[in-house]
Motif scaffolding. Structure first.
Motif, short mmCIF file in Angstrom:
data_model
loop_
_atom_site.label_atom_id
_atom_site.label_comp_id
_atom_site.label_asym_id
_atom_site.label_seq_id
_atom_site.Cartn_x
_atom_site.Cartn_y
_atom_site.Cartn_z
N LEU A 36 8.85 1.29 -2.14
CA LEU A 36 9.57 2.26 -2.98
C LEU A 36 10.87 2.58 -2.25
N PRO A 37 12.02 2.67 -2.96
CA PRO A 37 13.29 2.94 -2.26
C PRO A 37 13.38 4.37 -1.75
N PRO A 38 13.98 4.56 -0.57
CA PRO A 38 13.98 5.88 0.07
C PRO A 38 14.76 6.96 -0.69
N LYS A 39 15.63 6.56 -1.60
CA LYS A 39 16.41 7.63 -2.26
C LYS A 39 15.51 8.56 -3.07
N TRP A 40 14.28 8.12 -3.41
CA TRP A 40 13.41 8.96 -4.22
C TRP A 40 12.64 10.00 -3.41
N PHE A 41 12.82 10.02 -2.08
CA PHE A 41 12.27 11.11 -1.28
C PHE A 41 12.90 12.46 -1.63
N TYR A 42 14.18 12.36 -2.06
CA TYR A 42 15.03 13.55 -2.00
C TYR A 42 15.08 14.38 -3.27
N ASP A 43 13.90 14.90 -3.72
CA ASP A 43 13.98 16.01 -4.68
C ASP A 43 14.23 17.27 -3.83
N ALA A 44 14.15 18.47 -4.45
CA ALA A 44 14.50 19.68 -3.69
C ALA A 44 13.59 19.81 -2.45
N HIS A 45 12.28 19.56 -2.64
CA HIS A 45 11.35 19.70 -1.51
C HIS A 45 11.64 18.63 -0.45
N GLY A 46 11.91 17.40 -0.89
CA GLY A 46 12.20 16.32 0.06
C GLY A 46 13.47 16.61 0.87
N SER A 47 14.49 17.17 0.22
CA SER A 47 15.71 17.51 0.95
C SER A 47 15.43 18.60 1.98
N ASP A 48 14.58 19.58 1.61
CA ASP A 48 14.22 20.63 2.58
C ASP A 48 13.43 20.03 3.75
N LEU A 49 12.52 19.10 3.42
CA LEU A 49 11.75 18.47 4.49
C LEU A 49 12.66 17.67 5.41
N PHE A 50 13.66 16.98 4.84
CA PHE A 50 14.57 16.24 5.72
C PHE A 50 15.30 17.19 6.65
N ASP A 51 15.74 18.34 6.11
CA ASP A 51 16.43 19.31 6.98
C ASP A 51 15.50 19.77 8.10
N ALA A 52 14.21 19.94 7.76
CA ALA A 52 13.24 20.34 8.80
C ALA A 52 13.10 19.23 9.86
N ILE A 53 13.14 17.98 9.42
CA ILE A 53 13.05 16.86 10.38
C ILE A 53 14.20 16.93 11.39
N THR A 54 15.39 17.28 10.88
CA THR A 54 16.57 17.28 11.77
C THR A 54 16.44 18.34 12.88
N GLU A 55 15.52 19.29 12.70
CA GLU A 55 15.32 20.34 13.72
C GLU A 55 14.23 19.99 14.73
N LEU A 56 13.53 18.89 14.49
CA LEU A 56 12.40 18.55 15.36
C LEU A 56 12.86 18.07 16.73
N TYR A 213 10.31 9.09 14.21
CA TYR A 213 9.87 8.90 12.82
C TYR A 213 8.37 9.18 12.65
N ASP A 214 7.77 9.77 13.68
CA ASP A 214 6.34 10.09 13.59
C ASP A 214 6.07 11.31 14.47
N ASP A 215 6.58 12.46 14.04
CA ASP A 215 6.51 13.66 14.88
C ASP A 215 5.10 14.22 14.93
N ALA A 216 4.84 14.97 16.00
CA ALA A 216 3.50 15.52 16.23
C ALA A 216 3.11 16.54 15.17
N SER A 217 4.09 17.27 14.60
CA SER A 217 3.71 18.33 13.66
C SER A 217 3.56 17.83 12.22
N GLY A 218 3.84 16.57 11.98
CA GLY A 218 3.54 16.00 10.66
C GLY A 218 4.59 16.26 9.59
#
Ligand SMILES: C[S@@+](CC[C@H](N)C(=O)[O-])C[C@H]1O[C@@H](n2cnc3c(N)ncnc32)[C@H](O)[C@@H]1O
Length: 330
Positions: A36-56, A213-218
């Protein structure tokens, strides 16, 4: 408190978006291996999750790139003389602030940055970013564009001189053929002497890359599974989302991280919106993202080959991330 609604320039009409998702799901889930292409990760929740990833802690790319931008924003502003900054896949536009600051003030006569145009496939990420930036920079024109950066990019907004920025290592999500097409499109959209600013992850210590790409907090696992939630919601599919395990592996031959979703049991998945039913076997994996890591010489050669020779290259002390500044060939 009332907030002004944020208007966006929508270049992906809802119908086309649904059609594109249908086509991607049909092609990806009937292929082998499934993908599945990665652009479909990014609905509102996916964009918030990506922002959370950047803080890990584990996700070093964002803070490394931010540090490079902080250190070199003034050089970038001086070398480019940017009047319009267009950012592809801009997300929260968080790191871009430092560039905006430097580009806005680098000339005494006030002829610095006039226009910032973030472009992203995620309307929710854009609305947030555009709202914040308009409030913070009242003198700057800020226009959010909802579009797919893998399509044609021309005509780009002005006035010139323009710089197209593509940060976050997102270039690594494009496989080599798509990357070449993308870079060719960027080059075609720029006038001679205009600039392309590219942030890219470099081949680094394997354990560090894999942990990023595989953080401990999931959080990355939740981000990965979110693509199935999007398919369930938008195409009425019945993926049992929690029965897919997040997997991140370093593919040493292709020099990219692969994110996959591994099924924990056999399932027949119905996707009525794509007129499709697929069988997924226990332990079968769906490839959801590649994140290629680069060697400076190779990526510089790819840029030069499309008419974007590298004018300046900055890397962090550990050589894990690089920022390439290219100038469109005269
Ligand atoms: C890895 S994130 C990077 C975000 C930000 N540039 C950063 O450096 O933190 C990728 C961003 O690109 C956007 N994106 C992914 N595929 C896209 C596409 N095909 N067209 C436009 N935007 C896309 C996502 O919505 C997301 O905001």
């Amino acid at each position: 408190m009332t907030t002004t609604p944020v208007d966006l320039d929508i270049r992906i009409p809802t119908d086309n978006r649904a059609q594109a998702l249908r086509a991607d799901v049909r092609a990806g889930l009937t292929g082998s291996p499934k993908s599945l292409p990665p652009k479909w990760f990014y609905d509102a929740h996916g964009s918030d999750l990506f922002d959370a990833i950047t803080e890990l802690d584990e996700y070093y790319p964002t803070r490394t790139e931010r540090q490079l931008i902080v250190e070199h924003a003034d050089d970038i502003a001086a070398l480019t003389g940017t009047a319009t900054l267009i950012e592809l896949g801009s997300g929260s536009s968080d790191k871009t602030r430092r560039l905006i600051d430097a580009m806005s003030t680098h000339r005494d006569d006030g002829s610095g940055l006039q226009h910032y145009a973030p472009l992203d496939v995620s309307p929710s990420a854009l609305r947030g970013a555009v709202g914040r930036l308009r409030a913070e920079y009242p003198g700057l024109r800020v226009d959010g564009i909802v579009a797919d950066f893998t399509g044609t990019l021309a005509p780009l907004p002005g006035p010139g001189p323009r710089t197209v920025a593509f940060l976050g290592g997102t270039i690594g999500n494009l496989e080599p053929t798509a990357r070449k097409r993308f870079l060719t499109n960027v080059s075609a959209a720029l006038e001679p002497g205009e600039h392309f600013l590219l942030g890219a992850g470099l081949v680094a210590d394997e354990t560090a890359m894999q942990r990023a790409y595989d953080d401990a907090s999931g959080v990355t696992a939740a981000f990965n599974r979110n693509v199935l939630t999007v398919v369930n919601r938008e195409l009425g599919a019945d993926f049992d989302v929690d029965s897919y395990r997040h997997v991140a592996v370093w593919n040493a031959d292709d020099e990219w991280i692969e994110m996959r979703l591994r099924a924990t049991h056999d399932a027949r998945v119905h996707i009525p919106g794509a007129d499709l039913a697929v069988d997924v076997a226990a332990d079968e994996e769906i490839l959801t993202e590649i994140s290629a890591k680069f060697r400076p010489d190779t990526l510089s050669a790819e840029l030069a080959a499309v008419g974007l020779p590298v004018q300046q290259l900055w890397t962090d002390p550990a050589d894990r991330f690089a920022i390439f500044l290219s100038s469109k060939r005269l």
